[in-house]
Design a protein around this motif. Structure first.
Motif, PDB file in Angstrom:
ATOM      1  N   LYS A   1       1.002  -1.347   0.253  1.00 34.18           N
ATOM      2  CA  LYS A   1       0.272  -0.342   0.323  1.00 34.18           C
ATOM      3  C   LYS A   1       0.595   1.159   0.024  1.00 34.18           C
ATOM      4  CE  LYS A   1      -3.921   2.034   1.907  1.00 34.18           C
ATOM      5  NZ  LYS A   1      -5.135   2.020   3.428  1.00 34.18           N
ATOM      6  N   GLY A   2       0.879   2.163  -0.776  1.00 37.08           N
ATOM      7  CA  GLY A   2       1.354   3.432  -1.022  1.00 37.08           C
ATOM      8  C   GLY A   2       2.505   3.669  -1.821  1.00 37.08           C
ATOM      9  N   ARG A   3       2.436   2.482  -2.767  1.00 36.25           N
ATOM     10  CA  ARG A   3       3.712   2.140  -3.795  1.00 36.25           C
ATOM     11  C   ARG A   3       2.682   2.587  -5.566  1.00 36.25           C
ATOM     12  NH1 ARG A   3       7.116  -2.419  -3.653  1.00 36.25           N
ATOM     13  NH2 ARG A   3       8.007  -0.838  -5.166  1.00 36.25           N
ATOM     14  N   ARG A   4       3.240   2.667  -6.183  1.00 36.59           N
ATOM     15  CA  ARG A   4       2.569   2.989  -7.127  1.00 36.59           C
ATOM     16  C   ARG A   4       2.217   1.818  -8.248  1.00 36.59           C
ATOM     17  NH1 ARG A   4       4.429   5.211 -12.901  1.00 36.59           N
ATOM     18  NH2 ARG A   4       2.861   6.698 -13.655  1.00 36.59           N
ATOM     19  N   LEU A   5       0.986   1.361  -8.288  1.00 37.95           N
ATOM     20  CA  LEU A   5       1.025   0.140  -9.209  1.00 37.95           C
ATOM     21  C   LEU A   5       0.449   0.446 -10.987  1.00 37.95           C
ATOM     22  CD1 LEU A   5      -1.475  -1.925  -6.720  1.00 37.95           C
ATOM     23  CD2 LEU A   5       1.023  -2.265  -6.720  1.00 37.95           C
ATOM     24  N   LEU A   6       1.197  -0.955 -11.821  1.00 37.27           N
ATOM     25  CA  LEU A   6       0.992  -0.171 -13.378  1.00 37.27           C
ATOM     26  C   LEU A   6       0.873  -1.682 -13.370  1.00 37.27           C
ATOM     27  CD1 LEU A   6       4.243   1.632 -13.582  1.00 37.27           C
ATOM     28  CD2 LEU A   6       1.551   2.627 -14.002  1.00 37.27           C
ATOM     29  N   LEU A   7      -0.393  -1.720 -14.653  1.00 38.52           N
ATOM     30  CA  LEU A   7      -0.587  -2.700 -15.462  1.00 38.52           C
ATOM     31  C   LEU A   7       0.246  -2.362 -17.020  1.00 38.52           C
ATOM     32  CD1 LEU A   7      -4.248  -3.877 -15.126  1.00 38.52           C
ATOM     33  CD2 LEU A   7      -2.301  -5.421 -14.009  1.00 38.52           C
ATOM     34  N   ASP A   8       1.177  -3.043 -17.166  1.00 37.46           N
ATOM     35  CA  ASP A   8       1.902  -3.227 -18.073  1.00 37.46           C
ATOM     36  C   ASP A   8       1.538  -3.949 -18.947  1.00 37.46           C
ATOM     37  OD1 ASP A   8       4.234  -2.343 -19.755  1.00 37.46           O
ATOM     38  OD2 ASP A   8       5.269  -3.844 -19.298  1.00 37.46           O
ATOM     39  N   PHE A   9       1.210  -3.848 -20.610  1.00 35.04           N
ATOM     40  CA  PHE A   9       0.958  -4.580 -21.288  1.00 35.04           C
ATOM     41  C   PHE A   9       1.466  -3.925 -22.814  1.00 35.04           C
ATOM     42  CE2 PHE A   9      -3.105  -3.050 -19.948  1.00 35.04           C
ATOM     43  CZ  PHE A   9      -4.414  -4.834 -19.408  1.00 35.04           C
ATOM     44  N   THR A  10       2.447  -5.663 -22.899  1.00 31.15           N
ATOM     45  CA  THR A  10       3.381  -5.789 -23.338  1.00 31.15           C
ATOM     46  C   THR A  10       3.088  -5.524 -25.763  1.00 31.15           C
ATOM     47  OG1 THR A  10       4.513  -7.293 -23.293  1.00 31.15           O
ATOM     48  CG2 THR A  10       5.044  -7.390 -24.678  1.00 31.15           C
ATOM     49  N   GLU A  11       2.145  -6.459 -25.343  1.00 31.91           N
ATOM     50  CA  GLU A  11       1.329  -5.753 -26.924  1.00 31.91           C
ATOM     51  C   GLU A  11      -0.531  -6.340 -26.660  1.00 31.91           C
ATOM     52  OE1 GLU A  11       2.483  -7.809 -30.914  1.00 31.91           O
ATOM     53  OE2 GLU A  11       1.409  -9.133 -30.471  1.00 31.91           O
ATOM     54  N   ALA A  12      -1.407  -5.214 -27.120  1.00 35.86           N
ATOM     55  CA  ALA A  12      -2.541  -5.925 -27.508  1.00 35.86           C
ATOM     56  C   ALA A  12      -3.502  -5.028 -28.422  1.00 35.86           C
ATOM     57  CB  ALA A  12      -3.688  -5.137 -26.592  1.00 35.86           C
ATOM     58  N   ASN A  13      -5.007  -5.444 -28.819  1.00 35.60           N
ATOM     59  CA  ASN A  13      -4.965  -5.451 -30.484  1.00 35.60           C
ATOM     60  C   ASN A  13      -6.279  -5.430 -30.262  1.00 35.60           C
ATOM     61  OD1 ASN A  13      -4.986  -3.980 -32.562  1.00 35.60           O
ATOM     62  ND2 ASN A  13      -5.710  -6.500 -33.720  1.00 35.60           N
ATOM     63  N   THR A  14      -7.720  -4.563 -30.577  1.00 31.81           N
ATOM     64  CA  THR A  14      -7.211  -3.402 -31.102  1.00 31.81           C
ATOM     65  C   THR A  14      -7.436  -2.435 -30.696  1.00 31.81           C
ATOM     66  OG1 THR A  14      -7.524  -4.256 -33.291  1.00 31.81           O
ATOM     67  CG2 THR A  14      -7.506  -1.913 -33.101  1.00 31.81           C
ATOM     68  N   PHE A  15      -9.085  -2.546 -29.937  1.00 33.45           N
ATOM     69  CA  PHE A  15      -9.308  -1.168 -29.243  1.00 33.45           C
ATOM     70  C   PHE A  15      -9.223  -1.606 -28.210  1.00 33.45           C
ATOM     71  CE2 PHE A  15     -10.660  -0.262 -33.345  1.00 33.45           C
ATOM     72  CZ  PHE A  15     -10.550   1.099 -33.796  1.00 33.45           C
ATOM     73  N   THR A  16      -8.057  -0.766 -27.224  1.00 33.48           N
ATOM     74  CA  THR A  16      -8.101  -1.793 -25.523  1.00 33.48           C
ATOM     75  C   THR A  16      -8.795  -1.246 -24.025  1.00 33.48           C
ATOM     76  OG1 THR A  16      -6.565  -2.838 -26.603  1.00 33.48           O
ATOM     77  CG2 THR A  16      -6.859  -3.147 -24.046  1.00 33.48           C
ATOM     78  N   ASN A 101      -6.473 -10.583 -31.974  1.00 30.79           N
ATOM     79  CA  ASN A 101      -7.631  -9.518 -31.819  1.00 30.79           C
ATOM     80  C   ASN A 101      -7.188 -10.162 -29.970  1.00 30.79           C
ATOM     81  OD1 ASN A 101      -8.802  -7.270 -33.464  1.00 30.79           O
ATOM     82  ND2 ASN A 101      -9.663  -9.591 -34.236  1.00 30.79           N
ATOM     83  N   GLY A 102      -7.002  -8.961 -29.015  1.00 25.31           N
ATOM     84  CA  GLY A 102      -7.124  -9.664 -27.823  1.00 25.31           C
ATOM     85  C   GLY A 102      -6.118  -9.150 -27.659  1.00 25.31           C
ATOM     86  N   ILE A 103      -5.553  -9.530 -25.914  1.00 25.85           N
ATOM     87  CA  ILE A 103      -4.361  -9.433 -25.182  1.00 25.85           C
ATOM     88  C   ILE A 103      -2.887 -10.798 -26.245  1.00 25.85           C
ATOM     89  CG2 ILE A 103      -2.658  -9.966 -23.566  1.00 25.85           C
ATOM     90  CD1 ILE A 103      -5.629  -9.420 -21.499  1.00 25.85           C
ATOM     91  N   THR A 104      -2.512 -10.170 -26.895  1.00 29.50           N
ATOM     92  CA  THR A 104      -1.712 -11.264 -27.702  1.00 29.50           C
ATOM     93  C   THR A 104      -0.165 -11.110 -26.947  1.00 29.50           C
ATOM     94  OG1 THR A 104      -0.999  -9.179 -28.619  1.00 29.50           O
ATOM     95  CG2 THR A 104      -2.686 -10.777 -30.361  1.00 29.50           C
TER      96      THR A 104
END
Length: 323
Positions: A1-16, A101-104
């Motif tokens: 808690k108190g830290r910065r959380l990120l979701l890092d998508f290496t690649e996705a397609n097309t409108f996410t 399409n999707g999380i590739t």
């Protein structure tokens, strides 16, 4: 808690679109590309959290332009999305051949400090003998903060002298991001050439009150592409590209064999359009591989390269939109 959380998508397609606990936290419409989403404000600490990802597929890249809803096109066979000009000339996005399409690729959950370096971008100039460093920093806090940026650069293979760049100081308002650009002379850098693909790694440091609060590593080659008359030039020298379709598709474990074949035939550039898992690698690793081996990459999709191209595209006056 108190830290910065990120979701890092290496690649996705097309409108996410990304939701955390029902709250919309991010969106990307980049075709087969990565993006990162900040999520701490939507997280319920100490509880189970729900991440929902909504993806619209390549059919939504069609601009109907005939008064019909985009749903009218959902019965178009997949093959026509790649080969029929009556369909491809309606694309508003370069999705021809990029119909997965999707999380590739993989998605990572990253826990970072409260302050964050969003991007560090290095622009070498061989002609001027300088390097420009552009650093994007975000202050997610509730009060203005003054940050100090610096860069430590060493050869990617290790060893060698360390070059330190003073990125400067930047004050950022609460919840805002700022870009800090610095230009540093570097006349004796080792240049990147196809037969000597020398690479550097820059470690960018973000300090607050003298303490490191974030860091990021960026790999780059000291090189400069330009156009001299009708020719491309690399580091001020005219460069002739030669390509063929040998190993246009490449199976897992065949990447080195492809390079050997190209050396025999004189191929010195590779066209990366929409081959999936070339050499058994995801797209980002394919680009890293060619950078290490000294092979320039022409990276594009098939929509605008003359093959089943969108010949009907014109610019509509006053709108900036393609038709």
């Amino acid at each position: 808690k108190g830290r910065r959380l990120l979701l890092d998508f290496t690649e996705a397609n097309t409108f996410t679109t990304v939701f955390v606990n029902g709250r919309r936290v991010g969106f990307s419409d980049a075709v087969l590309a990565g993006f990162t989403v900040d999520i701490p404000d939507a997280v319920r600490w100490g509880e189970a959290n729900t991440v929902s990802i909504a993806i619209k597929d390549a059919y939504y890249a069609i601009e109907p332009n005939d008064g019909k809803d985009v749903h009218h096109w959902f019965n178009i066979p997949n093959g026509m999305m790649s080969s029929n000009q009556g369909v491809t000339h309606r694309f508003d996005y370069p999705v021809k051949g990029a119909l997965e399409n999707g999380i590739t690729d993989e998605v990572r959950l990253i826990a970072a400090g409260r302050a964050a370096i969003e991007d560090a971008y290095f622009i070498p100039s061989v002609r001027k003998g300088v390097i420009t460093a552009e650093t994007t920093v975000r202050n997610p806090g509730k009060v203005p903060v003054s940050y100090q940026v610096s860069h430590e650069i060493q050869p990617a293979q290790g060893g060698g002298a360390k070059k330190v760049l003073d990125g400067g100081r930047l004050e950022i308002a609460p919840g805002a991001a700022g870009v800090l650009a610095s230009v540093t002379p570097w006349a004796d850098a080792t240049l990147w050439w196809p037969d000597r693909p020398h690479l550097y790694v820059a470690r960018t440091l973000l300090k607050q009150d003298g303490k490191i609060v974030d860091s990021i590593e960026t790999r780059f080659g000291f090189r400069e592409w330009s156009i001299e008359g009708k020719r491309f030039a690399l580091n001020g020298i005219g460069w002739q590209f030669r390509a063929d379709l040998n190993y246009y598709g490449c199976g897992a474990g065949q990447a080195e064999a492809a390079l050997a074949r190209w050396q025999e035939t004189g191929q010195n550039v590779f066209r990366l359009r929409y081959q999936r898992n070339w050499g058994g690698m995801p797209r980002r690793k394919v680009l890293d591989f060619f950078d290490e081996k000294g092979v320039p990459v022409r990276c594009n999709t098939g929509t605008f390269d003359g093959q089943h191209a969108s010949y009907g595209l014109v610019v509509q006056e006053g709108t900036g939109r393609n038709r």
